[in-house]
Design an enzyme around this catalytic site. Sequence first.
Site, mmCIF file in Angstrom:
data_model
loop_
_atom_site.group_PDB
_atom_site.id
_atom_site.type_symbol
_atom_site.label_atom_id
_atom_site.label_comp_id
_atom_site.label_asym_id
_atom_site.label_seq_id
_atom_site.Cartn_x
_atom_site.Cartn_y
_atom_site.Cartn_z
ATOM 1 C CG PHE A 12 31.289 44.221 -17.640
ATOM 2 C CD1 PHE A 12 30.478 43.640 -18.742
ATOM 3 C CD2 PHE A 12 32.488 44.988 -17.848
ATOM 4 C CE1 PHE A 12 31.420 43.954 -19.999
ATOM 5 C CE2 PHE A 12 32.901 45.326 -19.077
ATOM 6 C CZ PHE A 12 32.173 45.070 -20.049
ATOM 7 C CE1 TYR A 13 28.749 45.296 -8.166
ATOM 8 C CE2 TYR A 13 26.803 46.415 -8.569
ATOM 9 C CZ TYR A 13 27.614 45.764 -7.746
ATOM 10 O OH TYR A 13 27.122 45.818 -6.595
ATOM 11 C CG ASN A 14 24.054 46.494 -14.610
ATOM 12 O OD1 ASN A 14 23.748 47.091 -13.428
ATOM 13 N ND2 ASN A 14 24.301 47.074 -15.390
ATOM 14 C CB THR A 38 28.864 39.866 -12.007
ATOM 15 O OG1 THR A 38 28.768 41.271 -11.449
ATOM 16 C CG2 THR A 38 30.042 39.928 -13.088
ATOM 17 C CE LYS A 39 27.746 42.403 -6.435
ATOM 18 N NZ LYS A 39 28.063 41.365 -5.133
#
Length: 246
Positions: A151-153, A155-156
Amino acid sequence: MILKNNVILITGGTSGLGLEMAKRFVGLGNQVIVCSRDLKKLEETKKLLPSVKTCQCDISNEVERIQLYNRIMGTFPKLNVLINNSAIVYRTDFMNDGQSYEKAVEEINTNLIAPIHLSKLFLSHLSARPNAALINITTGLIYVPRCIYPFYNATKSALHSFTQTLRHQLQGSPTSIIEVLFPAVNTPWHAGAPPKIAISAEKAIDEMILGIGKGNTEIKVAGVKKLYLLSRLLPKLAFKKINALE
């Protein structure tokens, strides 16, 4: 952007890169406000940097974001720089984690919805201030995802796209729209297990400050430059290397 005599709000400014930013901007002669949902970290930051102003806020919560805006406008009307730095990350196996959806929602709210909403709240004010800037913090993983961070990838990457679009839509505006793309940095974000290629927070912020001082609006820090090129020339190799990091 001129690097001194600003009033700067940093979300997630009590640890890691955010704290290093606060230290550096204070040292350059700026008034710095940091916000965090963790009251203990705010108190520790205040002891470390007595001139810093603190504000408790869970930026993943819409109501608290509005309250933050109102407090800042009431107390620091000369604010001219917003740094959307706060972010969370979960290492997770999407299919085997029973809470993966809930974790995705939490990351999206914190890493993407919050900076978009804060940008909407503050930009009209910033546009009326001299030397104004909106600075969004992203990562080299927008070019090549690291699969332990599903999810981090995402969102960024979305924040990167939003920042590019906002910069285009605000052409001619006096407010600088800046993105800083960091590599792996040795901070508490990695929970004590940073990859071997991680650089120090001091080095990362050195490059950030240098890029801002030069007037750059998209600042690729350290290894992000190489990762960007590799992702364009040899995408499969870039993916393999990022996902083999220890």
